[in-house]
Design an enzyme around this catalytic site. Sequence first.
Site, PDB file in Angstrom:
ATOM      1  N   HIS A  87       0.835  -1.207   0.000  1.00 54.66           N
ATOM      2  CA  HIS A  87       0.000   0.000   0.000  1.00 54.66           C
ATOM      3  C   HIS A  87       0.858   1.240   0.000  1.00 54.66           C
ATOM      4  O   HIS A  87       1.940   1.258   0.573  1.00 54.66           O
ATOM      5  CB  HIS A  87      -0.947   0.019   1.206  1.00 54.66           C
ATOM      6  CG  HIS A  87      -0.267  -0.264   2.511  1.00 54.66           C
ATOM      7  ND1 HIS A  87       0.089  -1.536   2.905  1.00 54.66           N
ATOM      8  CD2 HIS A  87       0.161   0.561   3.494  1.00 54.66           C
ATOM      9  CE1 HIS A  87       0.678  -1.485   4.091  1.00 54.66           C
ATOM     10  NE2 HIS A  87       0.751  -0.212   4.458  1.00 54.66           N
ATOM     11  N   HIS A 114       0.770   5.128   1.340  1.00 58.95           N
ATOM     12  CA  HIS A 114       0.083   6.080   2.213  1.00 58.95           C
ATOM     13  C   HIS A 114       0.109   7.437   1.511  1.00 58.95           C
ATOM     14  O   HIS A 114       1.165   7.860   1.024  1.00 58.95           O
ATOM     15  CB  HIS A 114       0.839   6.255   3.535  1.00 58.95           C
ATOM     16  CG  HIS A 114       0.906   5.036   4.401  1.00 58.95           C
ATOM     17  ND1 HIS A 114       0.147   4.884   5.527  1.00 58.95           N
ATOM     18  CD2 HIS A 114       1.675   3.905   4.311  1.00 58.95           C
ATOM     19  CE1 HIS A 114       0.439   3.726   6.120  1.00 58.95           C
ATOM     20  NE2 HIS A 114       1.369   3.115   5.396  1.00 58.95           N
TER      21      HIS A 114
HETATM   22  P1  AMP Z   1       2.013  -0.059   7.335  1.00 57.98           P
HETATM   23  O1  AMP Z   1       2.777   0.183   8.599  1.00 57.98           O
HETATM   24  O2  AMP Z   1       2.569   0.734   6.172  1.00 57.98           O
HETATM   25  O3  AMP Z   1       1.866  -1.537   7.016  1.00 57.98           O
HETATM   26  O4  AMP Z   1       0.579   0.564   7.595  1.00 57.98           O
HETATM   27  C1  AMP Z   1      -0.598  -0.166   7.659  1.00 57.98           C
HETATM   28  C2  AMP Z   1      -1.693   0.835   7.813  1.00 57.98           C
HETATM   29  O5  AMP Z   1      -2.943   0.193   7.633  1.00 57.98           O
HETATM   30  C3  AMP Z   1      -1.737   1.527   9.187  1.00 57.98           C
HETATM   31  O6  AMP Z   1      -1.578   2.936   9.010  1.00 57.98           O
HETATM   32  C4  AMP Z   1      -3.110   1.162   9.724  1.00 57.98           C
HETATM   33  O7  AMP Z   1      -3.716   2.199  10.462  1.00 57.98           O
HETATM   34  C5  AMP Z   1      -3.881   0.838   8.456  1.00 57.98           C
HETATM   35  N1  AMP Z   1      -5.005  -0.077   8.637  1.00 57.98           N
HETATM   36  C6  AMP Z   1      -4.992  -1.275   9.258  1.00 57.98           C
HETATM   37  N2  AMP Z   1      -6.217  -1.832   9.212  1.00 57.98           N
HETATM   38  C7  AMP Z   1      -7.015  -0.968   8.554  1.00 57.98           C
HETATM   39  C8  AMP Z   1      -8.385  -0.971   8.185  1.00 57.98           C
HETATM   40  N3  AMP Z   1      -9.210  -1.987   8.507  1.00 57.98           N
HETATM   41  N4  AMP Z   1      -8.874   0.091   7.501  1.00 57.98           N
HETATM   42  C9  AMP Z   1      -8.062   1.116   7.180  1.00 57.98           C
HETATM   43  N5  AMP Z   1      -6.758   1.186   7.504  1.00 57.98           N
HETATM   44  C10 AMP Z   1      -6.242   0.156   8.180  1.00 57.98           C
END
Ligand code: AMP
Length: 136
Positions: free
Chosen positions: A98, A100
């Site tokens: 993903h 951000h």
């Molecule tokens: P990363 O550290 O780049 O893997 O970030 C994962 C991101 O996914 C975090 O910022 C979380 O807050 C976000 N996240 C996890 N579960 C969900 C969800 N169900 N809906 C939206 N965002 C999510």
Amino acid sequence: MSTIFEKIVAREIPASIIYEDELVISFLDINPNNKGHALIVPKKKFVNIFDSDEMVLGHMMHIAKKIAQGLVDGVGATGVNIVMNNGEDAAQEVFHAHLHVIPRYPEDGVFQRPKTKTYEDGEAMKLAEEIKNAIA
Ligand code: AMP
């Protein structure tokens, strides 16, 4: 077992979806660094940049531009950070790739400037050569 983001793609769990096409979906991060913080996720899972489908990865960045502009035009952001965490040591928590897209505002204090390191004499040149050889 499917990832949390595959469940969002399949509408098995809810999300605040802001964009979708045949390759990617974008929705608001549930724990935003700033309100409006969006994620862009490939519908067909890859883990991160290392196993990524390059065409889809490029498309994710194309959509990041669109969403960045939307954050500026729609909710008044004055800057945007685009971040991709790749691997546990890079703070990746969800192992479904993903981007951000984080809206920024004056003096919002969202990120501290990261710590910097210093190169010894000749070290940067040597390192550049090693990286250059690795990608040749
Ligand atoms: P990363 O550290 O780049 O893997 O970030 C994962 C991101 O996914 C975090 O910022 C979380 O807050 C976000 N996240 C996890 N579960 C969900 C969800 N169900 N809906 C939206 N965002 C999510």
